[in-house]
Motif scaffolding. Structure first.
Motif, PDB file in Angstrom:
ATOM      1  N   VAL A   1      68.617  19.254  33.966  1.00  0.00           N
ATOM      2  CA  VAL A   1      69.473  19.648  32.730  1.00  0.00           C
ATOM      3  C   VAL A   1      68.870  21.236  32.356  1.00  0.00           C
ATOM      4  O   VAL A   1      67.579  21.268  32.538  1.00  0.00           O
ATOM      5  CB  VAL A   1      69.209  18.733  31.308  1.00  0.00           C
ATOM      6  N   ASN A   2      69.648  22.074  31.766  1.00  0.00           N
ATOM      7  CA  ASN A   2      69.227  23.354  31.355  1.00  0.00           C
ATOM      8  C   ASN A   2      68.801  23.372  29.929  1.00  0.00           C
ATOM      9  O   ASN A   2      69.131  22.848  29.214  1.00  0.00           O
ATOM     10  CB  ASN A   2      70.262  24.107  31.653  1.00  0.00           C
ATOM     11  N   GLN A   3      67.669  24.072  29.831  1.00  0.00           N
ATOM     12  CA  GLN A   3      67.210  24.317  28.479  1.00  0.00           C
ATOM     13  C   GLN A   3      67.047  25.663  28.013  1.00  0.00           C
ATOM     14  O   GLN A   3      66.220  26.380  28.980  1.00  0.00           O
ATOM     15  CB  GLN A   3      65.783  23.517  28.279  1.00  0.00           C
TER      16      GLN A   3
ATOM     17  N   VAL B   1      63.618  19.139  34.304  1.00  0.00           N
ATOM     18  CA  VAL B   1      64.253  20.079  33.178  1.00  0.00           C
ATOM     19  C   VAL B   1      64.344  21.666  33.594  1.00  0.00           C
ATOM     20  O   VAL B   1      63.190  22.187  34.278  1.00  0.00           O
ATOM     21  CB  VAL B   1      63.243  20.127  31.897  1.00  0.00           C
ATOM     22  N   GLU B   2      65.346  22.596  33.695  1.00  0.00           N
ATOM     23  CA  GLU B   2      65.449  23.933  33.959  1.00  0.00           C
ATOM     24  C   GLU B   2      65.018  24.868  32.980  1.00  0.00           C
ATOM     25  O   GLU B   2      65.961  24.820  31.812  1.00  0.00           O
ATOM     26  CB  GLU B   2      66.740  24.073  34.777  1.00  0.00           C
ATOM     27  N   ILE B   3      64.218  25.666  33.177  1.00  0.00           N
ATOM     28  CA  ILE B   3      63.642  27.016  32.045  1.00  0.00           C
ATOM     29  C   ILE B   3      63.741  27.969  32.868  1.00  0.00           C
ATOM     30  O   ILE B   3      63.657  28.101  34.115  1.00  0.00           O
ATOM     31  CB  ILE B   3      62.355  26.443  31.498  1.00  0.00           C
TER      32      ILE B   3
ATOM     33  N   LEU C   1      61.911  26.153  37.843  1.00  0.00           N
ATOM     34  CA  LEU C   1      62.072  27.700  37.049  1.00  0.00           C
ATOM     35  C   LEU C   1      63.311  27.993  37.601  1.00  0.00           C
ATOM     36  O   LEU C   1      63.553  28.305  38.845  1.00  0.00           O
ATOM     37  CB  LEU C   1      60.968  28.590  37.729  1.00  0.00           C
ATOM     38  N   ASP C   2      64.508  28.478  36.551  1.00  0.00           N
ATOM     39  CA  ASP C   2      65.854  28.697  36.891  1.00  0.00           C
ATOM     40  C   ASP C   2      65.866  30.250  37.132  1.00  0.00           C
ATOM     41  O   ASP C   2      65.038  30.998  36.678  1.00  0.00           O
ATOM     42  CB  ASP C   2      66.850  28.362  35.917  1.00  0.00           C
ATOM     43  N   ASP C   3      67.065  30.664  38.077  1.00  0.00           N
ATOM     44  CA  ASP C   3      67.220  31.937  38.198  1.00  0.00           C
ATOM     45  C   ASP C   3      66.095  32.877  38.484  1.00  0.00           C
ATOM     46  O   ASP C   3      65.786  34.125  38.304  1.00  0.00           O
ATOM     47  CB  ASP C   3      67.776  33.074  36.792  1.00  0.00           C
TER      48      ASP C   3
HETATM   49 CA    CA Z   1      70.348  26.032  35.782  1.00  0.00          CA
END
Ligand code: CA
Ligand code: C2E
Ligand code: CA
Ligand code: CA
Length: 280
Positions: free
Chosen positions: A116-118, A149-151, A179-181
């Motif tokens: 899930v994205n935060q 959890v994606e941060i 770690l997203d992006d």
């Molecule tokens: Ca994401």
């Protein structure tokens, strides 16, 4: 007062006036959509590059709007952040993810995970909120490992105690962190050592031209090598072609996500993908 209100708008250019009205209207509509439970959560497969099997899914919120059709998250997440509605959205996406990860672990895959994205705004908020999440997982008899959890990396630069203690809270509960992006932000790599991160998600901007741009291959290879040295797994985002997939496989990437496998789909459709996989 009405006339005055109308006059006030004349200070703005027509374009700005429309933008402000659209924003106001979208904020109100979004609040209503949350209240009447009309937001949806879609799931996109994350595939183990080496086995080809769906190992995880990313949960992505969807807003079907009566007049506008599906409004892009790129458009409404910023509005949700400034209005504070992002917390309610994050909670509903989490709850929905828990329902499905529980079912899919029981039926198809004992180690299945949903991420899930935060957004930074909600991550910086109330710590109690994640206590509730962890409690909710326990009530559902799920280990923390069921949820990732994606941060985004910008958060870690901040290096405040509040951020660090939330990451510890997740680690203690077994919840994993991605770690997203990755690669689009500040990329001060020292935080990778300092914080307990489990996955790097290479941003799709590096993947897009992988087949034609040698420097994108070099960058992806370097990220993957570094991540592995630090005991992190790597997910490539936005994988659309077999060629990109093969290059990433050669580079030692662990997971891939993108239209090559599936776009984000409603849970009932996602479940069919898992069924097909189990039957083959
Ligand atoms: Ca994401
Ligand atoms: P993100 O977290 O980087 O999510 C990945 C985005 O890439 C998704 O867009 C997904 O549909 C899209 N995508 C996946 N595979 C491909 C591909 O092969 N090619 C291309 N071109 N795109 C692909 P989406 O669902 O429109 O979401 C956009 C962004 O909105 C997300 O980026 C995330 O930052 C935010 N977002 C979405 N859902 C949530 C949510 O529940 N909570 C929060 N806080 N943010 C969310
Ligand atoms: Ca991303
Ligand atoms: Ca960890």
């Amino acid at each position: 007062a009405k006339a005055q209100g109308r006059n006030r708008f004349s200070y703005f250019t027509p374009g700005l006036q429309t933008a402000a009205l659209t924003r106001l209207r979208l904020t109100n509509d979004l609040r209503a959509a949350i209240a009447d439970n009309s937001l949806r959560v879609y799931f996109q497969p994350i595939v183990d590059i080496h086995t080809g099997r769906i190992q995880k899914a990313e949960a992505l919120v969807r807003w079907p709007h009566a007049q506008l059709g599906f409004v892009s998250p790129m458009e409404f997440i910023p509005i949700a952040e400034t209005s504070g509605l992002i917390v309610a959205i994050g909670d509903l996406v989490f709850r929905e993810a828990v329902i499905w990860v529980k079912k899919w672990r029981e039926l198809y895959h004992p180690d299945f995970q949903i991420s899930v994205n935060q957004s930074p705004i909600e991550f910086q908020g109330d710590q109690e909120r994640y206590v509730n999440w962890i409690h909710h997982l326990a009530l559902q008899n799920l280990p923390g490992q069921a949820i990732t959890v994606e941060i985004t990396e910008g958060l870690l630069l901040d290096a405040s105690q509040k951020i660090a203690s939330k990451l510890l809270q997740f680690r203690d509960a077994g919840i994993q962190v991605a770690l997203d992006d990755f690669g689009t932000g500040y990329s001060s790599l020292s935080y990778l050592k300092k914080f307990d991160i489990d996955y790097l998600k290479i941003d799709q901007s590096f993947i897009r031209n992988l087949a034609s741009d040698k420097s994108d291959i070099a960058l992806s290879e370097a990220i993957i090598m570094m991540a592995h040295k630090l005991d992190l797994k790597v997910v490539a985002e936005g994988v659309e072609t077999q060629q990109q997939h093969d290059l990433l496989k050669q580079a030692g990437c662990d997971f891939a996500q993108g239209y090559l496998f599936s776009k984000p789909v409603p849970p009932e459709e996602f479940e069919i993908l898992l069924q097909q996989q189990n039957n083959s």
